[in-house]
Design a protein around this motif. Structure first.
Motif, PDB file in Angstrom:
ATOM      1  N   GLN A 133      47.702  37.929  45.234  1.00  0.00           N
ATOM      2  CA  GLN A 133      47.338  38.421  43.726  1.00  0.00           C
ATOM      3  C   GLN A 133      46.005  38.816  43.771  1.00  0.00           C
ATOM      4  O   GLN A 133      45.893  40.017  43.166  1.00  0.00           O
ATOM      5  CB  GLN A 133      47.720  37.194  42.827  1.00  0.00           C
ATOM      6  N   ILE A 134      45.076  38.125  44.271  1.00  0.00           N
ATOM      7  CA  ILE A 134      43.888  38.501  44.251  1.00  0.00           C
ATOM      8  C   ILE A 134      43.663  39.795  44.844  1.00  0.00           C
ATOM      9  O   ILE A 134      42.689  40.820  44.475  1.00  0.00           O
ATOM     10  CB  ILE A 134      42.868  37.343  45.011  1.00  0.00           C
ATOM     11  N   LYS A 175      40.806  36.774  34.265  1.00  0.00           N
ATOM     12  CA  LYS A 175      42.240  36.446  34.783  1.00  0.00           C
ATOM     13  C   LYS A 175      42.042  35.049  35.525  1.00  0.00           C
ATOM     14  O   LYS A 175      43.016  34.337  35.810  1.00  0.00           O
ATOM     15  CB  LYS A 175      42.801  37.431  35.243  1.00  0.00           C
ATOM     16  N   SER A 195      45.523  42.395  45.259  1.00  0.00           N
ATOM     17  CA  SER A 195      46.115  43.612  44.540  1.00  0.00           C
ATOM     18  C   SER A 195      45.254  43.681  43.243  1.00  0.00           C
ATOM     19  O   SER A 195      44.838  44.944  42.782  1.00  0.00           O
ATOM     20  CB  SER A 195      47.558  43.339  44.327  1.00  0.00           C
ATOM     21  N   GLU A 196      44.617  42.540  42.573  1.00  0.00           N
ATOM     22  CA  GLU A 196      43.838  42.620  41.551  1.00  0.00           C
ATOM     23  C   GLU A 196      42.519  43.018  41.709  1.00  0.00           C
ATOM     24  O   GLU A 196      41.774  43.898  40.869  1.00  0.00           O
ATOM     25  CB  GLU A 196      43.869  41.267  40.681  1.00  0.00           C
ATOM     26  N   SER A 256      42.218  47.069  41.332  1.00  0.00           N
ATOM     27  CA  SER A 256      42.553  47.640  40.095  1.00  0.00           C
ATOM     28  C   SER A 256      42.085  47.159  39.041  1.00  0.00           C
ATOM     29  O   SER A 256      42.191  47.483  37.815  1.00  0.00           O
ATOM     30  CB  SER A 256      44.152  47.649  39.704  1.00  0.00           C
ATOM     31  N   ASN A 257      40.913  46.321  39.133  1.00  0.00           N
ATOM     32  CA  ASN A 257      40.218  45.713  37.908  1.00  0.00           C
ATOM     33  C   ASN A 257      38.642  45.747  38.018  1.00  0.00           C
ATOM     34  O   ASN A 257      38.173  45.749  38.957  1.00  0.00           O
ATOM     35  CB  ASN A 257      40.704  44.383  37.541  1.00  0.00           C
ATOM     36  N   GLY A 297      46.615  34.487  34.780  1.00  0.00           N
ATOM     37  CA  GLY A 297      47.047  35.834  35.328  1.00  0.00           C
ATOM     38  C   GLY A 297      46.744  35.791  36.781  1.00  0.00           C
ATOM     39  O   GLY A 297      47.285  36.705  37.575  1.00  0.00           O
ATOM     40  N   ILE A 298      45.727  34.729  37.352  1.00  0.00           N
ATOM     41  CA  ILE A 298      45.824  34.757  38.537  1.00  0.00           C
ATOM     42  C   ILE A 298      45.842  33.359  39.041  1.00  0.00           C
ATOM     43  O   ILE A 298      44.967  32.544  38.464  1.00  0.00           O
ATOM     44  CB  ILE A 298      44.424  35.442  39.059  1.00  0.00           C
ATOM     45  N   THR A 313      37.212  41.744  34.054  1.00  0.00           N
ATOM     46  CA  THR A 313      38.720  41.483  33.830  1.00  0.00           C
ATOM     47  C   THR A 313      39.125  40.482  34.984  1.00  0.00           C
ATOM     48  O   THR A 313      39.968  39.597  34.561  1.00  0.00           O
ATOM     49  CB  THR A 313      39.698  42.700  33.950  1.00  0.00           C
ATOM     50  N   LEU A 314      38.852  40.653  36.008  1.00  0.00           N
ATOM     51  CA  LEU A 314      39.276  39.755  37.198  1.00  0.00           C
ATOM     52  C   LEU A 314      38.796  38.527  37.101  1.00  0.00           C
ATOM     53  O   LEU A 314      39.576  37.598  37.299  1.00  0.00           O
ATOM     54  CB  LEU A 314      38.690  40.630  38.423  1.00  0.00           C
ATOM     55  N   THR A 348      48.276  33.566  45.993  1.00  0.00           N
ATOM     56  CA  THR A 348      47.457  33.634  44.896  1.00  0.00           C
ATOM     57  C   THR A 348      46.411  34.602  45.941  1.00  0.00           C
ATOM     58  O   THR A 348      45.861  35.511  45.086  1.00  0.00           O
ATOM     59  CB  THR A 348      46.717  32.265  44.814  1.00  0.00           C
TER      60      THR A 348
END
Length: 178
Positions: free
Chosen positions: A30-31, A46, A33-34, A37-38, A51-52, A42-43, A27
């Motif tokens: 994931q955070i 998710k 990378s997100e 890009s968001n 999505g996360i 959006t973050l 996780t």
């Protein structure tokens, strides 16, 4: 998803704990990378709705991060409680660990002598969690009854000031010292 396990020894417990940390690490990646890009909306969406995040004991199963956090700390509290029980009452092993919505006490000795409830919270009195868990364990037939918890600002060990009706209350590793 019901999660009940028989835990025979510390080694099996360590394997469960390792799965939980693998999901946390996945996780975190994931955070990372997100986050670049968001947009914040959006973050956060998710994080709340999916999505996360992953199931604490199955890093292949997606779960929203809010649930992952809540479940992870409850599971960690159960694992830490089992460490105490394996140390203090090894003769009562194996223990049945009932996570999430699995029926029964959170931890039960297979022989029926011990019953324990476990939680992680900001305070033991939050939502009357301590009172409810003491009441729940009192309703069992077990001879030894415990409530274990993780909360900030509590020293590891027995908390006699919180006990009643012969239910032992035990603070686990402090939330600020994990």
């Amino acid at each position: 998803m019901l999660k009940s396990f028989i835990v025979n020894n510390i080694r099996e417990l360590e394997q469960l704990e390792q799965k939980l940390y693998e999901s946390m690490d996945k996780t975190l990646s994931q955070i990372s990378s997100e986050i670049t890009s968001n947009y914040s909306q959006t973050l956060f969406s998710k994080m709340k709705f999916g999505g996360i995040g992953f199931d604490p004991l199955n890093s292949m199963r997606e779960l929203n991060i809010i649930e992952q956090i809540n479940q992870s700390f409850t599971y960690l509290a159960s694992f830490y409680a089992l460490e105490v029980l394996f140390t203090e009452f090894p003769e009562l092993a194996p223990f049945k660990l009932n996570l999430g919505t699995a029926p029964g006490s959170d931890i039960e000795s297979e022989c029926g002598e011990l019953s324990a409830e476990v939680f992680a919270s900001v305070t033991p009195t939050n939502n009357q969690k301590l009172k409810k868990d003491i009441d729940k364990v009192l309703a069992t037939e077990a001879r030894l009854k415990f409530v274990f918890f993780i909360c900030p600002n509590f020293e590891l060990g027995r908390q006699p000031q919180l006990e009643r009706d012969n239910v032992v209350v035990w603070a686990l590793r402090g939330a600020n010292k994990l």
